[in-house]
Design a protein around this motif. Sequence first.
Motif, short mmCIF file in Angstrom:
data_model
loop_
_atom_site.label_atom_id
_atom_site.label_comp_id
_atom_site.label_asym_id
_atom_site.label_seq_id
_atom_site.Cartn_x
_atom_site.Cartn_y
_atom_site.Cartn_z
N VAL A 281 23.24 65.59 -56.39
CA VAL A 281 22.85 66.86 -55.83
C VAL A 281 21.22 66.93 -56.33
CG1 VAL A 281 23.22 69.26 -56.08
CG2 VAL A 281 25.06 67.65 -56.03
N THR A 282 21.29 66.48 -57.67
CA THR A 282 19.73 66.91 -58.09
C THR A 282 18.76 65.72 -58.16
OG1 THR A 282 20.28 66.21 -60.40
CG2 THR A 282 21.03 68.31 -59.56
N GLY A 283 19.32 64.50 -58.17
CA GLY A 283 18.15 63.29 -58.21
C GLY A 283 17.93 63.00 -59.69
N THR A 284 18.03 64.09 -60.69
CA THR A 284 17.81 63.86 -62.02
C THR A 284 18.26 62.81 -62.91
OG1 THR A 284 17.22 66.32 -62.01
CG2 THR A 284 17.32 65.27 -63.98
N ASP A 332 22.48 43.80 -65.79
CA ASP A 332 21.47 43.01 -65.36
C ASP A 332 20.91 43.15 -64.12
OD1 ASP A 332 21.58 42.05 -68.19
OD2 ASP A 332 22.73 40.37 -67.42
N ASP A 333 21.88 43.24 -63.21
CA ASP A 333 21.41 43.38 -61.70
C ASP A 333 22.33 44.46 -61.14
OD1 ASP A 333 20.67 43.18 -59.07
OD2 ASP A 333 21.45 41.20 -58.69
N LYS A 334 21.64 45.91 -60.93
CA LYS A 334 22.51 46.93 -60.57
C LYS A 334 22.52 46.97 -59.06
CE LYS A 334 20.07 49.93 -62.91
NZ LYS A 334 19.75 51.17 -63.53
N GLY A 335 21.50 46.05 -58.52
CA GLY A 335 21.48 46.30 -56.99
C GLY A 335 20.82 47.54 -56.40
N ASN A 336 20.38 48.42 -57.23
CA ASN A 336 19.86 49.77 -56.94
C ASN A 336 18.92 50.29 -57.97
OD1 ASN A 336 21.67 51.24 -58.61
ND2 ASN A 336 23.23 50.57 -57.20
N ASN A 337 18.26 51.26 -57.91
CA ASN A 337 17.26 52.10 -58.58
C ASN A 337 17.95 53.27 -59.29
OD1 ASN A 337 17.23 53.68 -56.69
ND2 ASN A 337 14.80 53.44 -56.36
N ILE A 338 19.01 53.25 -59.31
CA ILE A 338 19.78 54.50 -59.82
C ILE A 338 19.88 54.20 -61.45
CG2 ILE A 338 21.84 55.91 -59.86
CD1 ILE A 338 22.54 55.11 -56.88
N PRO A 339 19.77 55.16 -62.09
CA PRO A 339 19.47 54.80 -63.80
C PRO A 339 20.77 54.76 -64.28
CG PRO A 339 18.00 56.76 -63.03
CD PRO A 339 18.72 56.45 -61.93
N THR A 340 21.17 54.15 -65.42
CA THR A 340 22.34 53.91 -65.90
C THR A 340 22.82 55.19 -66.67
OG1 THR A 340 22.10 51.49 -66.42
CG2 THR A 340 23.84 52.80 -67.83
N ALA A 341 24.04 55.83 -66.45
CA ALA A 341 24.65 57.11 -66.92
C ALA A 341 24.12 56.97 -68.43
CB ALA A 341 25.80 57.47 -66.32
#
Length: 381
Positions: A281-284, A332-341
């Motif tokens: 929702v926020t992209g934060t 090591d390889d998340k496959g996306n640029n979404i930060p880790t929670a």
Amino acid sequence: MMKRLTGHGKKMIMAMLLGTLPIAALFLTLRSSPEAQLIERYRGPQSEWPAPWIDEGVTAAPLATLPPDVPHPTDNPDSTAKRELGKRLFFERRLSRSEQIACASCHDPDLGWADGRRLAIGHNRMVGDTNSPTVVNVGYLQEIFWDGRAASLEEQVIASLSDPREMAADPERAATRIANISGYAPLFSEAFGDSRVNAERIAAAVATFMRSLRFANTPFDRFMAGETDQLDERQIRGLHLFRTEARCMNCHHGPLLSDERYHHLGTSFHNVGNFQGRYRVTGTPEDVGAFRTPPLRGAASTLPLTHSGMARDLDTLIRLYEMGWWQNADLDDKGNNIPTARLSPLIKPLSLSRQDREDLKAFIEALDGPMPYMLPPDELH
């Protein structure tokens, strides 16, 4: 009882049993014990209760009963006719694409207006990515869904109706099907002034019905209203733990017992199901894996708990909080640029005894009671 007494208190009981201490003196001593004094404080005004343990930067409202009136938006005022129409539509399976799924399929009055499953099951037996929360008291919430993506119940109804993993319907086609059922015409006329059926009116009626599902008749609510015998000593000890050592009031406070904010507990695993949470929702970055703090009334009747249904019962839930949940490792390889929670800074390991856990559970059970109940209405033709 012996487990909860101090060493001095145990000696007093032994002395009484040996005949060296009058019973009256024993009772006077027990009434003046620190624990007895604490219980008596909680049976008095909340202004005299011990101060809650609140982390710096957190603003926690005092615990309270729910307001007697559920707020309604100005463009969708309450009415008996609209509630009655909304009730029928809430149980109406012909709204869905398959004509087999109703709102009540995931929010069943027999199951605390939830579904008793870890994850919801919708159209074509597709498994959802979150647990179905109860819709009781949902009218008090500012934002709807675990990630808060809907700003109103009206918006939520349309979203659930059209979600491919929920009811999978086209809202206007669904409205056309309802319009072709002659029994609905007088109900729409009474609720809206004419028999026209569209998706917006369906959403307005269902939302109005959902706002009528109010639940505030719990031992806790009666205790807060002045009936201080509604909680026993065990439950009051649990209330004290809830407000202090167990750290619950950092997130569960006010009339709803929820801050209505979003926190990550470690329940989301990167790239697994709905791991993004509020971030969608926020992209934060701080919102990755964060989900809304659930209100606690009726929690014992709507198992399993948490957005992922991870906690199968209250004992498991309390143990997870006691251990402090966990911080998920970076991949090591998340496959996306979404930060880790990142684990919420409000979550800390707890030092609770077995008796503490039992007392805390007893208090949460005091937030339960007879939820609103009704049988499905007869199907209209």
